[in-house]
Write a protein that holds these residues in place. Structure first.
Motif, PDB file in Angstrom:
ATOM      1  N   ALA A 163       0.824  -1.201   0.000  1.00 31.40           N
ATOM      2  CA  ALA A 163       0.000   0.000   0.000  1.00 31.40           C
ATOM      3  C   ALA A 163       0.863   1.258   0.000  1.00 31.40           C
ATOM      4  CB  ALA A 163      -0.929  -0.009   1.212  1.00 31.40           C
ATOM      5  N   TYR A 164       1.957   1.228   0.767  1.00 30.06           N
ATOM      6  CA  TYR A 164       2.864   2.372   0.795  1.00 30.06           C
ATOM      7  C   TYR A 164       3.542   2.560  -0.559  1.00 30.06           C
ATOM      8  CZ  TYR A 164       7.189   4.936   1.660  1.00 30.06           C
ATOM      9  OH  TYR A 164       8.223   5.830   1.566  1.00 30.06           O
ATOM     10  N   ALA A 165       4.023   1.446  -1.136  1.00 30.82           N
ATOM     11  CA  ALA A 165       4.765   1.512  -2.402  1.00 30.82           C
ATOM     12  C   ALA A 165       3.888   1.975  -3.551  1.00 30.82           C
ATOM     13  CB  ALA A 165       5.367   0.142  -2.723  1.00 30.82           C
ATOM     14  N   ALA A 166       2.618   1.514  -3.570  1.00 35.08           N
ATOM     15  CA  ALA A 166       1.722   1.846  -4.672  1.00 35.08           C
ATOM     16  C   ALA A 166       0.916   3.107  -4.422  1.00 35.08           C
ATOM     17  CB  ALA A 166       0.772   0.676  -4.927  1.00 35.08           C
ATOM     18  N   GLY A 167       0.660   3.418  -3.154  1.00 39.06           N
ATOM     19  CA  GLY A 167      -0.218   4.531  -2.851  1.00 39.06           C
ATOM     20  C   GLY A 167       0.485   5.823  -2.504  1.00 39.06           C
ATOM     21  N   PHE A 168       1.730   5.734  -2.000  1.00 40.94           N
ATOM     22  CA  PHE A 168       2.420   6.951  -1.573  1.00 40.94           C
ATOM     23  C   PHE A 168       3.746   7.158  -2.292  1.00 40.94           C
ATOM     24  CE2 PHE A 168       5.558   9.034   1.174  1.00 40.94           C
ATOM     25  CZ  PHE A 168       4.969  10.290   1.275  1.00 40.94           C
ATOM     26  N   GLU A 169       4.680   6.229  -2.146  1.00 40.06           N
ATOM     27  CA  GLU A 169       6.039   6.499  -2.625  1.00 40.06           C
ATOM     28  C   GLU A 169       6.102   6.696  -4.131  1.00 40.06           C
ATOM     29  OE1 GLU A 169      10.460   4.491  -2.609  1.00 40.06           O
ATOM     30  OE2 GLU A 169       9.278   4.441  -0.760  1.00 40.06           O
ATOM     31  N   VAL A 170       5.292   5.981  -4.880  1.00 36.24           N
ATOM     32  CA  VAL A 170       5.335   6.093  -6.342  1.00 36.24           C
ATOM     33  C   VAL A 170       4.945   7.498  -6.808  1.00 36.24           C
ATOM     34  CG1 VAL A 170       2.954   5.386  -6.851  1.00 36.24           C
ATOM     35  CG2 VAL A 170       4.812   4.780  -8.432  1.00 36.24           C
ATOM     36  N   ARG A 171       4.271   8.267  -5.934  1.00 35.94           N
ATOM     37  CA  ARG A 171       3.893   9.653  -6.265  1.00 35.94           C
ATOM     38  C   ARG A 171       4.631  10.670  -5.404  1.00 35.94           C
ATOM     39  NH1 ARG A 171      -0.518   6.443  -6.071  1.00 35.94           N
ATOM     40  NH2 ARG A 171      -1.684   6.157  -8.029  1.00 35.94           N
ATOM     41  N   SER A 172       5.630  10.226  -4.683  1.00 31.73           N
ATOM     42  CA  SER A 172       6.394  11.107  -3.788  1.00 31.73           C
ATOM     43  C   SER A 172       7.604  11.662  -4.536  1.00 31.73           C
ATOM     44  CB  SER A 172       6.845  10.332  -2.546  1.00 31.73           C
ATOM     45  OG  SER A 172       7.569  11.164  -1.668  1.00 31.73           O
ATOM     46  N   PHE A 173       7.345  12.603  -5.441  1.00 32.69           N
ATOM     47  CA  PHE A 173       8.372  13.084  -6.352  1.00 32.69           C
ATOM     48  C   PHE A 173       9.410  13.931  -5.609  1.00 32.69           C
ATOM     49  CE2 PHE A 173       4.472  12.567  -8.845  1.00 32.69           C
ATOM     50  CZ  PHE A 173       4.915  11.606  -9.746  1.00 32.69           C
ATOM     51  N   ARG A 174      10.681  13.723  -5.963  1.00 35.65           N
ATOM     52  CA  ARG A 174      11.791  14.401  -5.300  1.00 35.65           C
ATOM     53  C   ARG A 174      12.717  15.048  -6.329  1.00 35.65           C
ATOM     54  NH1 ARG A 174      12.164  11.294  -0.440  1.00 35.65           N
ATOM     55  NH2 ARG A 174      10.033  10.537  -0.067  1.00 35.65           N
ATOM     56  N   LEU A 175      13.408  16.076  -5.877  1.00 29.77           N
ATOM     57  CA  LEU A 175      14.499  16.657  -6.655  1.00 29.77           C
ATOM     58  C   LEU A 175      15.793  16.358  -5.924  1.00 29.77           C
ATOM     59  CD1 LEU A 175      15.433  18.510  -9.044  1.00 29.77           C
ATOM     60  CD2 LEU A 175      15.454  20.354  -7.361  1.00 29.77           C
ATOM     61  N   ARG A 176      16.726  15.739  -6.623  1.00 30.19           N
ATOM     62  CA  ARG A 176      18.043  15.468  -6.040  1.00 30.19           C
ATOM     63  C   ARG A 176      19.031  16.454  -6.640  1.00 30.19           C
ATOM     64  NH1 ARG A 176      21.519  11.612  -7.255  1.00 30.19           N
ATOM     65  NH2 ARG A 176      20.060  10.630  -8.683  1.00 30.19           N
ATOM     66  N   ARG A 177      19.941  16.928  -5.826  1.00 29.17           N
ATOM     67  CA  ARG A 177      20.957  17.898  -6.265  1.00 29.17           C
ATOM     68  C   ARG A 177      22.338  17.263  -6.156  1.00 29.17           C
ATOM     69  NH1 ARG A 177      18.791  23.326  -6.161  1.00 29.17           N
ATOM     70  NH2 ARG A 177      16.655  23.311  -5.358  1.00 29.17           N
ATOM     71  N   VAL A 178      23.111  17.403  -7.222  1.00 25.66           N
ATOM     72  CA  VAL A 178      24.437  16.781  -7.296  1.00 25.66           C
ATOM     73  C   VAL A 178      25.410  17.793  -7.875  1.00 25.66           C
ATOM     74  CG1 VAL A 178      25.808  14.935  -8.352  1.00 25.66           C
ATOM     75  CG2 VAL A 178      23.457  14.477  -7.641  1.00 25.66           C
ATOM     76  N   LEU A 200       9.190  22.021 -12.396  1.00 29.86           N
ATOM     77  CA  LEU A 200      10.653  22.008 -12.432  1.00 29.86           C
ATOM     78  C   LEU A 200      11.227  23.175 -13.217  1.00 29.86           C
ATOM     79  CD1 LEU A 200      11.303  18.178 -12.977  1.00 29.86           C
ATOM     80  CD2 LEU A 200      11.506  19.471 -10.841  1.00 29.86           C
ATOM     81  N   ALA A 201      10.410  23.786 -14.061  1.00 29.91           N
ATOM     82  CA  ALA A 201      10.885  24.951 -14.808  1.00 29.91           C
ATOM     83  C   ALA A 201      11.261  26.086 -13.867  1.00 29.91           C
ATOM     84  CB  ALA A 201       9.817  25.417 -15.801  1.00 29.91           C
ATOM     85  N   GLY A 202      10.689  26.090 -12.665  1.00 32.54           N
ATOM     86  CA  GLY A 202      11.030  27.114 -11.682  1.00 32.54           C
ATOM     87  C   GLY A 202      12.469  27.056 -11.215  1.00 32.54           C
ATOM     88  N   LEU A 205       4.120  15.955 -23.666  1.00 33.35           N
ATOM     89  CA  LEU A 205       4.568  17.236 -24.209  1.00 33.35           C
ATOM     90  C   LEU A 205       4.034  18.405 -23.383  1.00 33.35           C
ATOM     91  CD1 LEU A 205       4.182  16.535 -28.031  1.00 33.35           C
ATOM     92  CD2 LEU A 205       6.310  16.631 -26.705  1.00 33.35           C
ATOM     93  N   ASP A 206       2.823  18.276 -22.857  1.00 35.80           N
ATOM     94  CA  ASP A 206       2.271  19.330 -22.004  1.00 35.80           C
ATOM     95  C   ASP A 206       3.056  19.428 -20.698  1.00 35.80           C
ATOM     96  OD1 ASP A 206       0.077  21.291 -21.380  1.00 35.80           O
ATOM     97  OD2 ASP A 206      -0.265  19.871 -19.748  1.00 35.80           O
ATOM     98  N   ALA A 207       3.380  18.275 -20.106  1.00 34.91           N
ATOM     99  CA  ALA A 207       4.124  18.269 -18.851  1.00 34.91           C
ATOM    100  C   ALA A 207       5.519  18.860 -19.015  1.00 34.91           C
ATOM    101  CB  ALA A 207       4.220  16.843 -18.308  1.00 34.91           C
ATOM    102  N   LEU A 208       6.149  18.591 -20.157  1.00 38.15           N
ATOM    103  CA  LEU A 208       7.501  19.078 -20.403  1.00 38.15           C
ATOM    104  C   LEU A 208       7.526  20.439 -21.081  1.00 38.15           C
ATOM    105  CD1 LEU A 208       9.192  15.758 -21.608  1.00 38.15           C
ATOM    106  CD2 LEU A 208       9.451  16.872 -19.381  1.00 38.15           C
ATOM    107  N   GLY A 209       6.357  20.959 -21.414  1.00 44.15           N
ATOM    108  CA  GLY A 209       6.290  22.222 -22.129  1.00 44.15           C
ATOM    109  C   GLY A 209       7.079  23.355 -21.497  1.00 44.15           C
ATOM    110  N   PRO A 210       6.901  23.640 -20.188  1.00 44.89           N
ATOM    111  CA  PRO A 210       7.684  24.711 -19.576  1.00 44.89           C
ATOM    112  C   PRO A 210       9.192  24.463 -19.621  1.00 44.89           C
ATOM    113  CG  PRO A 210       5.788  24.182 -18.212  1.00 44.89           C
ATOM    114  CD  PRO A 210       5.870  23.123 -19.265  1.00 44.89           C
TER     115      PRO A 210
END
Length: 308
Positions: free
Chosen positions: A20-35, A71-73, A96-101
């Motif tokens: 339930a955690y893997a399918a209901g939460f983490e799969v939509r828990s988007f992160r930005l990693r900085r390197v 992410l365009a921000g 294409l809409d999601a990547l538009g910005p």
């Protein structure tokens, strides 16, 4: 009854909670990693590169679309898309809409197998068997029969019309912040579409910086790029292992790279040279396995700095 069924029921409950955690939460828990990667020539100002990978867009994934748009921000200097944008033949307009910005910024891309072909229902245990046998994708396995063909041409045309550079077994260039960025890309090695002989020769000597791009980080490709002295290689494909064990890591990589380098920044050595390698864990999943565990979906902002 407690003695006979207590432990099995407890294990089942833990398994259900994990699913339930893997399918209901983490799969939509988007992160930005900085390197930070020290690969530029002395005197150059830092450059910020946003890498997006393995979006695997399915029609209706609104949260993923909004996150990608946001992410365009970050205002990157340029964007690199390392493939597998689709997991649905109907998903091109939303991709294409999601990547538009982000397509307002200079960028380049390669495709992965899921841009060309739709996914099929697959037993996840096959990934373990492929790791044990050393066979992955079309590298040692029989050709796929009855594959669904995705409308990748529409995706390509959308990227091209925005000015993103197509790096399918070819070279390209971007002018970024007054610098000449040389790019060398390959088509997906996972389905044997890579043609290194068409791009061999190493980085352009007159460029301020040279970058290598590929979808799947197969060793034959990493060896070739590294032996040709590319300072940095960007790849995706692995999903970071997708289902990982906490405090241990990935069990599979879906290619022949070792699990210790399944995501993030590492180095690769070949031909007496060393390159930095960054593998993105990506921000999506195959539509038939919409779960992630101990491996959140991500994009990465890489800050390139001068070498010491």
């Amino acid at each position: 009854m407690r003695a006979r069924y207590g432990v099995p029921l407890g294990i089942a409950a833990v398994g259900a909670a994990g699913l339930a955690y893997a399918a209901g939460f983490e799969v939509r828990s988007f992160r930005l990693r900085r390197v930070t990667v020290p690969v530029l020539l002395a005197g150059m100002r830092p450059l910020r590169v946003l890498q997006v990978s393995d979006i695997h867009m399915v029609s209706g994934q609104r949260k993923k679309q909004r996150w990608l748009q946001s992410l365009a921000g970050l205002r990157p200097d340029f964007v690199i898309n390392t493939g597998d944008n689709l997991s649905d033949p109907e998903g091109v307009p939303e991709t294409l809409d999601a990547l538009g910005p982000l397509m307002e910024f200079p960028g380049a891309y390669v495709f992965g197998s899921n841009d060309y072909y739709g996914p099929k229902l697959r037993n996840p245990a096959r990934y373990l068997l492929e790791r044990a046998s050393g066979k992955h994708g079309l590298n040692g396995n029989a050709p796929v029969v009855g594959a669904i063909h995705n409308p990748w041409e529409e995706l390509r045309d959308g990227f091209d019309s925005a000015g993103w550079v197509n790096l399918t077994n070819t070279r390209g260039a971007l002018k970024v912040a007054g610098y000449d960025i040389a790019l060398t890309g390959l088509d997906d090695p996972h389905i044997k579409r890579d043609r290194y002989a068409e791009v061999t020769g190493g980085p352009r000597e007159d460029a301020d910086f040279s970058l290598a791009v590929v979808h799947a980080p197969y060793l034959r490709v990493l060896d070739a790029f590294t032996a040709d002295r590319y300072p940095l290689i960007l790849a995706g494909h692995t999903h970071g292992g997708q289902l990982c064990i906490p405090f241990y890591g990935a069990l599979v990589t879906n290619c022949d790279i070792d699990p210790g380098r399944v995501k993030g920044l590492s180095t690769h050595k070949a031909g007496g040279h060393r390159s930095y390698l960054h593998v993105s864990a990506g921000c999506g999943t195959n539509r038939y396995t919409p779960v992630r565990f101990a491996c959140p979906p991500e994009a990465t902002l890489l800050t390139l700095t001068p070498r010491a």
